[in-house]
Every structure is written in C-alpha cells, then in structure tokens.
Design a protein around this motif. Structure first.
Motif, PDB file in Angstrom:
ATOM      1  N   UNK A  34       0.841  -1.209   0.045  1.00 39.72           N
ATOM      2  CA  UNK A  34       0.093   0.066   0.060  1.00 39.72           C
ATOM      3  C   UNK A  34       0.887   1.163  -0.007  1.00 39.72           C
ATOM      4  N   UNK A  35       0.408   2.392  -0.380  1.00 39.85           N
ATOM      5  CA  UNK A  35       1.081   3.414  -0.456  1.00 39.85           C
ATOM      6  C   UNK A  35       0.705   4.418   0.667  1.00 39.85           C
ATOM      7  N   UNK A  36      -0.473   4.410   1.442  1.00 42.06           N
ATOM      8  CA  UNK A  36      -0.665   5.189   2.276  1.00 42.06           C
ATOM      9  C   UNK A  36      -0.206   4.748   3.908  1.00 42.06           C
ATOM     10  N   UNK A  37       0.024   5.854   4.495  1.00 43.67           N
ATOM     11  CA  UNK A  37       0.450   5.539   6.039  1.00 43.67           C
ATOM     12  C   UNK A  37      -0.559   5.854   6.838  1.00 43.67           C
ATOM     13  N   UNK A  38      -0.457   5.076   8.238  1.00 36.85           N
ATOM     14  CA  UNK A  38      -1.538   5.237   9.255  1.00 36.85           C
ATOM     15  C   UNK A  38      -0.675   5.916  10.606  1.00 36.85           C
ATOM     16  N   UNK A  39      -1.439   6.626  11.291  1.00 36.73           N
ATOM     17  CA  UNK A  39      -0.527   7.280  12.597  1.00 36.73           C
ATOM     18  C   UNK A  39      -1.601   6.960  13.653  1.00 36.73           C
ATOM     19  N   UNK A  40      -0.854   6.163  14.687  1.00 37.06           N
ATOM     20  CA  UNK A  40      -1.058   5.980  15.888  1.00 37.06           C
ATOM     21  C   UNK A  40      -0.207   6.516  16.933  1.00 37.06           C
ATOM     22  N   UNK A  41      -0.772   6.990  18.185  1.00 35.82           N
ATOM     23  CA  UNK A  41      -0.193   7.540  19.074  1.00 35.82           C
ATOM     24  C   UNK A  41      -0.811   6.724  20.410  1.00 35.82           C
ATOM     25  N   UNK A  42       0.198   6.030  21.100  1.00 35.13           N
ATOM     26  CA  UNK A  42       0.066   5.273  22.420  1.00 35.13           C
ATOM     27  C   UNK A  42       0.430   5.878  23.341  1.00 35.13           C
ATOM     28  N   UNK A  51      -5.541   7.943  14.059  1.00 34.49           N
ATOM     29  CA  UNK A  51      -5.982   8.823  13.035  1.00 34.49           C
ATOM     30  C   UNK A  51      -7.157   8.149  11.829  1.00 34.49           C
ATOM     31  N   UNK A  52      -8.080   8.590  11.635  1.00 31.25           N
ATOM     32  CA  UNK A  52      -9.086   7.884  10.649  1.00 31.25           C
ATOM     33  C   UNK A  52      -8.558   7.909   9.044  1.00 31.25           C
ATOM     34  N   UNK A  53      -7.931   9.158   8.947  1.00 33.80           N
ATOM     35  CA  UNK A  53      -7.551   9.064   7.472  1.00 33.80           C
ATOM     36  C   UNK A  53      -6.006   8.964   7.429  1.00 33.80           C
ATOM     37  N   UNK A  54      -5.791   8.025   6.056  1.00 32.96           N
ATOM     38  CA  UNK A  54      -4.586   7.792   5.931  1.00 32.96           C
ATOM     39  C   UNK A  54      -3.812   9.023   5.456  1.00 32.96           C
ATOM     40  N   UNK A  55      -2.680   8.821   5.441  1.00 29.03           N
ATOM     41  CA  UNK A  55      -1.485   9.908   4.777  1.00 29.03           C
ATOM     42  C   UNK A  55      -0.706   9.564   3.670  1.00 29.03           C
ATOM     43  N   UNK A  56      -0.637  10.506   2.907  1.00 28.44           N
ATOM     44  CA  UNK A  56       0.258  10.272   1.418  1.00 28.44           C
ATOM     45  C   UNK A  56       1.882   9.826   1.967  1.00 28.44           C
TER      46      UNK A  56
END
Length: 89
Positions: A34-42, A51-56
């Motif tokens: 996949x090309x899109x990145x996801x963001x999680x903070x723990x 975050x709901x939306x992916x990042x480029x």
C-alpha cells in the motif's frame, strides 16, 4: 495454497516522543503493498489514538502529530484529556 500475512513497513519517524514530562509512542506504518500511511499514538497507559484518515507520506503523518502537539499539547494524549463530561439532569 496459504494466505500470507502482509509485511508491515515502519517509518523512521516512529518512536517515543517526550515533551512536558509526557512520553507517548508514535507509530507510523503502512502495508508493504500500500502507498498510504497510518498514524497511531499510544500513551503510557496503553491507550491508542488512531487517526481515521491515511496520509500520503510518513512525513505528512508525523507533521499531523506535531501539529496536534503544537496546538493542544502532549496532555491531549493522556487518558481523560479528550473526555467531555455531560451535565447530569
């Protein structure tokens, strides 16, 4: 035929961030295909904020994290920081 688990790509922006005596783990990942990145903070209690939306790009994801910290501070990631109490009737 066996199903293969997709490989996970971990961004170099991932890691622990400490500011104002608050430490969180920032996870920026994508699936290899996949090309899109996801963001999680723990946070320190293990509470995950995703975050709901992916990042480029992974840089864009990290910039989104930094923007939240600049605007709301690290305390926004603590348990209860985003809870809005409703008045009792």
């Amino acid at each position: 035929m066996t199903d293969q688990t997709p490989n996970l790509v971990i961004s170099g922006f991932s890691g622990f961030v400490t500011e104002d005596k608050i430490t969180v783990e920032v996870n920026i990942v994508r699936l290899e295909a996949e090309a899109d990145w996801s963001l999680e903070v723990v946070n320190g209690n293990g509470t995950s904020i995703v975050w709901d939306d992916p990042f480029a790009s992974d840089a864009e994801a990290f910039a989104a994290f930094r923007k939240v910290v600049a605007k709301e501070g690290m305390a926004t990631f603590l348990d209860g920081a985003n809870v809005i109490p409703f008045p009792k009737r």
